[in-house]
Design an enzyme around this catalytic site. Structure first.
Site, PDB file in Angstrom:
ATOM      1  N   HIS A 142       0.834  -1.201   0.000  1.00 20.14           N
ATOM      2  CA  HIS A 142       0.000   0.000   0.000  1.00 20.14           C
ATOM      3  C   HIS A 142       0.873   1.257   0.000  1.00 20.14           C
ATOM      4  O   HIS A 142       0.606   2.219  -0.723  1.00 20.14           O
ATOM      5  CB  HIS A 142      -0.866   0.054   1.277  1.00 20.14           C
ATOM      6  CG  HIS A 142      -1.906  -1.003   1.409  1.00 20.14           C
ATOM      7  ND1 HIS A 142      -2.054  -1.762   2.551  1.00 20.14           N
ATOM      8  CD2 HIS A 142      -2.871  -1.432   0.564  1.00 20.14           C
ATOM      9  CE1 HIS A 142      -3.067  -2.609   2.406  1.00 20.14           C
ATOM     10  NE2 HIS A 142      -3.576  -2.434   1.191  1.00 20.14           N
ATOM     11  N   LYS A 170     -16.676  -6.579   6.415  1.00 18.44           N
ATOM     12  CA  LYS A 170     -15.747  -7.660   6.789  1.00 18.44           C
ATOM     13  C   LYS A 170     -15.327  -7.554   8.256  1.00 18.44           C
ATOM     14  O   LYS A 170     -15.255  -6.467   8.807  1.00 18.44           O
ATOM     15  CB  LYS A 170     -14.479  -7.550   5.928  1.00 18.44           C
ATOM     16  CG  LYS A 170     -14.668  -7.944   4.476  1.00 18.44           C
ATOM     17  CD  LYS A 170     -13.301  -8.022   3.784  1.00 18.44           C
ATOM     18  CE  LYS A 170     -13.211  -7.091   2.594  1.00 18.44           C
ATOM     19  NZ  LYS A 170     -11.859  -6.888   2.091  1.00 18.44           N
ATOM     20  N   ARG A 228      -1.482  -5.786  -8.298  1.00 18.81           N
ATOM     21  CA  ARG A 228      -0.368  -6.733  -8.124  1.00 18.81           C
ATOM     22  C   ARG A 228      -0.320  -7.737  -9.265  1.00 18.81           C
ATOM     23  O   ARG A 228       0.712  -8.332  -9.538  1.00 18.81           O
ATOM     24  CB  ARG A 228      -0.520  -7.484  -6.796  1.00 18.81           C
ATOM     25  CG  ARG A 228      -0.198  -6.649  -5.583  1.00 18.81           C
ATOM     26  CD  ARG A 228      -0.757  -7.252  -4.327  1.00 18.81           C
ATOM     27  NE  ARG A 228      -2.209  -7.328  -4.409  1.00 18.81           N
ATOM     28  CZ  ARG A 228      -3.007  -7.639  -3.399  1.00 18.81           C
ATOM     29  NH1 ARG A 228      -2.503  -7.937  -2.226  1.00 18.81           N
ATOM     30  NH2 ARG A 228      -4.321  -7.662  -3.563  1.00 18.81           N
ATOM     31  N   SER A 278      -3.002  -7.621   2.901  1.00 13.55           N
ATOM     32  CA  SER A 278      -3.343  -7.541   4.328  1.00 13.55           C
ATOM     33  C   SER A 278      -3.836  -8.888   4.830  1.00 13.55           C
ATOM     34  O   SER A 278      -3.501  -9.304   5.945  1.00 13.55           O
ATOM     35  CB  SER A 278      -4.424  -6.482   4.552  1.00 13.55           C
ATOM     36  OG  SER A 278      -3.959  -5.220   4.159  1.00 13.55           O
TER      37      SER A 278
HETATM   38  O1  PNS Z   1      -8.897  -2.833   0.684  1.00 17.36           O
HETATM   39  P1  PNS Z   1     -10.153  -3.233  -0.013  1.00 17.36           P
HETATM   40  O2  PNS Z   1     -11.035  -4.065   0.922  1.00 17.36           O
HETATM   41  O3  PNS Z   1      -9.915  -3.888  -1.344  1.00 17.36           O
HETATM   42  O4  PNS Z   1     -10.929  -1.858  -0.295  1.00 17.36           O
HETATM   43  C1  PNS Z   1     -12.139  -1.862  -1.008  1.00 17.36           C
HETATM   44  C2  PNS Z   1     -12.723  -0.442  -1.108  1.00 17.36           C
HETATM   45  C3  PNS Z   1     -12.853   0.193   0.262  1.00 17.36           C
HETATM   46  C4  PNS Z   1     -11.797   0.418  -1.921  1.00 17.36           C
HETATM   47  C5  PNS Z   1     -14.079  -0.594  -1.809  1.00 17.36           C
HETATM   48  O5  PNS Z   1     -14.809  -1.604  -1.189  1.00 17.36           O
HETATM   49  C6  PNS Z   1     -14.897   0.685  -1.763  1.00 17.36           C
HETATM   50  O6  PNS Z   1     -14.622   1.590  -2.512  1.00 17.36           O
HETATM   51  N1  PNS Z   1     -15.909   0.712  -0.860  1.00 17.36           N
HETATM   52  C7  PNS Z   1     -16.732   1.849  -0.632  1.00 17.36           C
HETATM   53  C8  PNS Z   1     -18.181   1.579  -1.050  1.00 17.36           C
HETATM   54  C9  PNS Z   1     -18.357   1.784  -2.547  1.00 17.36           C
HETATM   55  O7  PNS Z   1     -18.147   2.848  -3.064  1.00 17.36           O
HETATM   56  N2  PNS Z   1     -18.762   0.690  -3.213  1.00 17.36           N
HETATM   57  C10 PNS Z   1     -18.942   0.680  -4.625  1.00 17.36           C
HETATM   58  C11 PNS Z   1     -17.628   0.446  -5.361  1.00 17.36           C
HETATM   59  S1  PNS Z   1     -17.891   0.360  -7.092  1.00 17.36           S
END
Ligand code: PNS
Length: 161
Positions: free
Chosen positions: A17, A41, A90, A127
């Site tokens: 990150h 989660k 990645r 993570s």
């Molecule tokens: O580290 P992660 O779990 O891959 O992060 C995912 C994250 C937080 C970037 C994604 O779930 C997100 O943007 N969530 C916010 C809710 C949202 O906007 N959902 C629609 C995405 S198209």
């Protein structure tokens, strides 16, 4: 001022990150690391702990700040007037996961998603694997910042107690 957002759950932040955040900070005037605070989660660290770890880990980069966010990432981007979401890839698995989100976000608003290739040395760092390996006694030194590793070890010990 061109502002970008690096969103994620960061449970915990990894060197992968930090590579992406540092490189995004060279491309944009300001980068806001956005920590999802209300995602479903099960988390090892609370939102405040994840934010504090990120603040410490990014304290040496002047144009990076860290914030929690709730709801849609595109709404957060609109609120803080960010023009782009920056994500690291990645490998092909990340692309498969990230592309529909980027397309949905582009359908919802004008915010662009910028993908940066993850550094080869971090290709296996996530993570979830960090949590799993550390929980089973593996050494994650060099894969997360040292203060994060220490908090990880002590949180996992608390959970076992
Ligand atoms: O580290 P992660 O779990 O891959 O992060 C995912 C994250 C937080 C970037 C994604 O779930 C997100 O943007 N969530 C916010 C809710 C949202 O906007 N959902 C629609 C995405 S198209």
């Amino acid at each position: 001022m061109r502002r970008a957002v690096c969103p994620g759950s960061f449970d915990p932040v990894t060197n992968g990150h930090l590579d992406i955040v540092g490189r995004a900070a060279k491309l944009f005037d300001e980068v806001v690391v956005a920590v999802g605070v209300n995602m479903s989660k099960n988390r090892l660290f609370t939102p405040d702990e994840r934010i504090a770890m990120l603040r410490e880990a990014t304290s040496g980069i002047a144009n990076v700040r860290v914030s929690g966010f709730d709801g849609l990432i595109v709404d957060f981007c609109r609120e803080i007037e960010a023009v782009a979401i920056v994500k690291g890839l990645r490998g092909a698995g990340d692309y498969e996961y990230e592309l529909p989100m980027a397309q949905m976000n582009s359908h919802l608003t004008a915010v662009e998603t910028v993908f940066l290739p993850g550094a080869v040395g971090n290709a296996f760092v996530s993570s979830s694997l960090i949590r799993e390996v550390a929980a089973l006694g593996g050494d994650v030194r060099g894969l997360v910042p040292e203060p994060v590793r220490e908090q990880l070890v002590s949180r996992l010990a608390e959970r076992r107690a």
